[in-house]
Scaffold this motif. Structure first.
Motif, PDB file in Angstrom:
ATOM      1  N   LEU A 312       0.846  -1.196   0.000  1.00  0.00           N
ATOM      2  CA  LEU A 312       0.000   0.000   0.000  1.00  0.00           C
ATOM      3  C   LEU A 312       0.880   1.243   0.000  1.00  0.00           C
ATOM      4  O   LEU A 312       1.784   1.382   0.826  1.00  0.00           O
ATOM      5  CB  LEU A 312      -0.897   0.004   1.238  1.00  0.00           C
ATOM      6  CG  LEU A 312      -1.842   1.201   1.374  1.00  0.00           C
ATOM      7  CD1 LEU A 312      -2.929   1.154   0.305  1.00  0.00           C
ATOM      8  CD2 LEU A 312      -2.466   1.239   2.769  1.00  0.00           C
ATOM      9  N   CYS A 313       0.602   2.162  -0.935  1.00  0.00           N
ATOM     10  CA  CYS A 313       1.386   3.404  -0.959  1.00  0.00           C
ATOM     11  C   CYS A 313       0.526   4.635  -0.723  1.00  0.00           C
ATOM     12  O   CYS A 313       1.071   5.715  -0.472  1.00  0.00           O
ATOM     13  CB  CYS A 313       2.172   3.530  -2.258  1.00  0.00           C
ATOM     14  SG  CYS A 313       1.201   3.540  -3.753  1.00  0.00           S
ATOM     15  N   GLU A 314      -0.797   4.514  -0.759  1.00  0.00           N
ATOM     16  CA  GLU A 314      -1.650   5.672  -0.490  1.00  0.00           C
ATOM     17  C   GLU A 314      -3.105   5.232  -0.414  1.00  0.00           C
ATOM     18  O   GLU A 314      -3.524   4.285  -1.076  1.00  0.00           O
ATOM     19  CB  GLU A 314      -1.499   6.721  -1.602  1.00  0.00           C
ATOM     20  CG  GLU A 314      -2.218   8.026  -1.335  1.00  0.00           C
ATOM     21  CD  GLU A 314      -1.864   9.100  -2.344  1.00  0.00           C
ATOM     22  OE1 GLU A 314      -1.614  10.236  -1.927  1.00  0.00           O
ATOM     23  OE2 GLU A 314      -1.830   8.791  -3.556  1.00  0.00           O
ATOM     24  N   ILE A 315      -3.874   5.929   0.435  1.00  0.00           N
ATOM     25  CA  ILE A 315      -5.329   5.822   0.441  1.00  0.00           C
ATOM     26  C   ILE A 315      -5.887   7.201   0.127  1.00  0.00           C
ATOM     27  O   ILE A 315      -5.455   8.205   0.696  1.00  0.00           O
ATOM     28  CB  ILE A 315      -5.857   5.315   1.797  1.00  0.00           C
ATOM     29  CG1 ILE A 315      -5.505   3.837   1.980  1.00  0.00           C
ATOM     30  CG2 ILE A 315      -7.365   5.525   1.908  1.00  0.00           C
ATOM     31  CD1 ILE A 315      -5.929   3.263   3.318  1.00  0.00           C
ATOM     32  N   ASN A 316      -6.823   7.263  -0.801  1.00  0.00           N
ATOM     33  CA  ASN A 316      -7.451   8.519  -1.203  1.00  0.00           C
ATOM     34  C   ASN A 316      -8.918   8.499  -0.783  1.00  0.00           C
ATOM     35  O   ASN A 316      -9.645   7.553  -1.107  1.00  0.00           O
ATOM     36  CB  ASN A 316      -7.356   8.701  -2.718  1.00  0.00           C
ATOM     37  CG  ASN A 316      -5.911   8.704  -3.207  1.00  0.00           C
ATOM     38  OD1 ASN A 316      -5.165   9.617  -2.901  1.00  0.00           O
ATOM     39  ND2 ASN A 316      -5.520   7.666  -3.941  1.00  0.00           N
ATOM     40  N   VAL A 317      -9.353   9.539  -0.081  1.00  0.00           N
ATOM     41  CA  VAL A 317     -10.736   9.582   0.387  1.00  0.00           C
ATOM     42  C   VAL A 317     -11.411  10.926   0.130  1.00  0.00           C
ATOM     43  O   VAL A 317     -12.620  11.053   0.317  1.00  0.00           O
ATOM     44  CB  VAL A 317     -10.827   9.270   1.904  1.00  0.00           C
ATOM     45  CG1 VAL A 317     -10.316   7.889   2.208  1.00  0.00           C
ATOM     46  CG2 VAL A 317     -10.072  10.307   2.724  1.00  0.00           C
ATOM     47  N   SER A 318     -10.672  11.934  -0.279  1.00  0.00           N
ATOM     48  CA  SER A 318     -11.231  13.288  -0.321  1.00  0.00           C
ATOM     49  C   SER A 318     -11.891  13.646  -1.644  1.00  0.00           C
ATOM     50  O   SER A 318     -12.907  14.330  -1.662  1.00  0.00           O
ATOM     51  CB  SER A 318     -10.124  14.310  -0.023  1.00  0.00           C
ATOM     52  OG  SER A 318      -9.589  14.110   1.257  1.00  0.00           O
ATOM     53  N   ALA A 319     -11.301  13.237  -2.754  1.00  0.00           N
ATOM     54  CA  ALA A 319     -11.802  13.665  -4.066  1.00  0.00           C
ATOM     55  C   ALA A 319     -11.514  12.582  -5.091  1.00  0.00           C
ATOM     56  O   ALA A 319     -10.797  12.813  -6.063  1.00  0.00           O
ATOM     57  CB  ALA A 319     -11.174  14.991  -4.474  1.00  0.00           C
ATOM     58  N   VAL A 320     -12.075  11.396  -4.894  1.00  0.00           N
ATOM     59  CA  VAL A 320     -11.755  10.246  -5.734  1.00  0.00           C
ATOM     60  C   VAL A 320     -12.500  10.349  -7.060  1.00  0.00           C
ATOM     61  O   VAL A 320     -13.695  10.099  -7.158  1.00  0.00           O
ATOM     62  CB  VAL A 320     -12.108   8.933  -5.011  1.00  0.00           C
ATOM     63  CG1 VAL A 320     -11.808   7.734  -5.903  1.00  0.00           C
ATOM     64  CG2 VAL A 320     -11.325   8.826  -3.711  1.00  0.00           C
TER      65      VAL A 320
END
Length: 350
Positions: A312-320
């Motif tokens: 895992l290098c990133e989780i995006n939750v704000s503006a997918v």
């Protein structure tokens, strides 16, 4: 506005813009058109809400008149560098008033920051990940780790490659530094100077995540799109951020649905193990997981059986966004279920 006055089925779809964009916004003249259509197909009434700081009071009043709010606003605006603190304050206020908000700022603070890579490193998607909350720890530990090979530093909040650097030793106390931000050029500089530049990252709520550079970067990145705890699609891209210039340009992200046969092992681990484990470790209720989020994976070392591992290098939750074609309907179905659950929780006891 009291709970009893909240209109059933009205859902705000929020994105950032300016006053002109706010005045002109409709359900079909923006990049989220497919999401408006999917929400309408399940019987909801989506409305566009363009956020800008100049219209904060008007946005607050709009959102208080909704049953639900779905948000697509980056933590840092790529063009202006503006942060979304004013919007987060509004979202907390309207959630307190009884409006369903996804993604709630408190959930973003748990899973939408790079520190999540350290907190969840034991789930099976981790690597030798460090998180420096204090500059003293960064100064003491990072130079020693760098001796063993290239590292990747990531500031706790950011998007679009902002605040992500590949760092490798370049001899005689120097380092070669490449930022993931588009168009960035590698720099060679003293390690002490680079580390001094990073001290600004240790403001309240900040910090730096430190991971080993993944040698299989050029094999591509897999983006796993989620709605709550369900995989709703994939994106595969030949990435070139942090790669040498001779690797050539990045390829387009190629989207596919949740049944893509190449990624079924990853899907099973995400739905069965990793997402439930993430929620437990971060103390997030399943109904509070974002209606749309994604997890970016690089390929790690192969197992003795020849199977890929995933880092895992990133989780995006704000503006997918953009998202696979299959994702809007899944997102709309999740939203419908969440609103029904939210109504039951708000209903007065008989």
């Amino acid at each position: 506005m009291t709970n009893s006055m909240i209109p059933v089925g009205k859902v705000a779809v929020v994105w950032r813009g300016d006053l002109a964009a706010r005045a002109e916004a409709t359900a079909d003249n923006n990049r989220l058109k497919a999401i408006f259509e999917a929400l309408a197909r399940v019987g909801l009434a989506p409305e566009p809400v363009v956020f800008c700081e100049e219209a904060a009071d008007a946005v607050r009043q709009q959102l208080l008149g909704m049953e639900g709010v779905l948000v697509w606003v980056d933590p840092i605006a790529t063009a202006s560098g503006q942060r979304r603190g004013a919007l987060d304050d509004i979202l907390r206020e309207v959630a307190q008033a009884g409006v369903f908000v996804s993604t709630h700022p408190d959930v973003i603070a748990k899973m939408g920051v790079k520190a999540v890579l350290h907190r969840t490193r034991a789930l099976g998607w981790g690597t030798d990940t460090r998180f420096y909350e204090r500059s003293e720890a960064f100064q003491a530990e990072f130079p020693t780790l760098l001796v063993a090979g290239p590292r990747v530093l990531k500031q706790n909040r950011g998007n679009g490659g902002i605040g992500v650097w590949k760092v490798e030793a370049d001899g005689a106390g120097g380092v070669r530094v490449l930022e993931a931000r588009g168009g960035a050029v590698a720099r060679v500089m003293p390690l002490a100077d680079f580390m001094a530049e990073r001290l600004v990252a240790f403001e309240p709520g900040g910090g730096l995540v430190d991971q080993p550079f993944q040698a299989r970067l050029l094999d591509g990145m897999i983006r796993c799109y989620m709605s709550g705890g369900q995989v709703v699609g994939f994106g595969h891209q030949m990435v070139r951020a942090l790669a040498p210039a001779e690797a050539g340009p990045a390829g387009p992200r190629l989207y596919s649905g949740p049944d893509d046969p190449r990624f079924q092992r990853l899907r099973a681990m995400m739905e069965r193990d990793w997402t439930p484990g993430l929620a437990r470790r971060l103390d997030i209720e399943p109904d509070d997981l974002p209606v749309i989020w994604d997890a970016d994976f690089l390929l790690g070392p192969k197992s003795t059986a020849g199977e890929d591992s995933y880092v895992l290098c990133e989780i995006n939750v704000s503006a997918v966004f953009p998202i696979p074609d299959e994702a809007p309907d899944a997102l709309a179905a999740t939203t419908l279920k969440r609103l029904a659950s939210h109504r039951r929780k708000r209903a007065p006891a008989s």
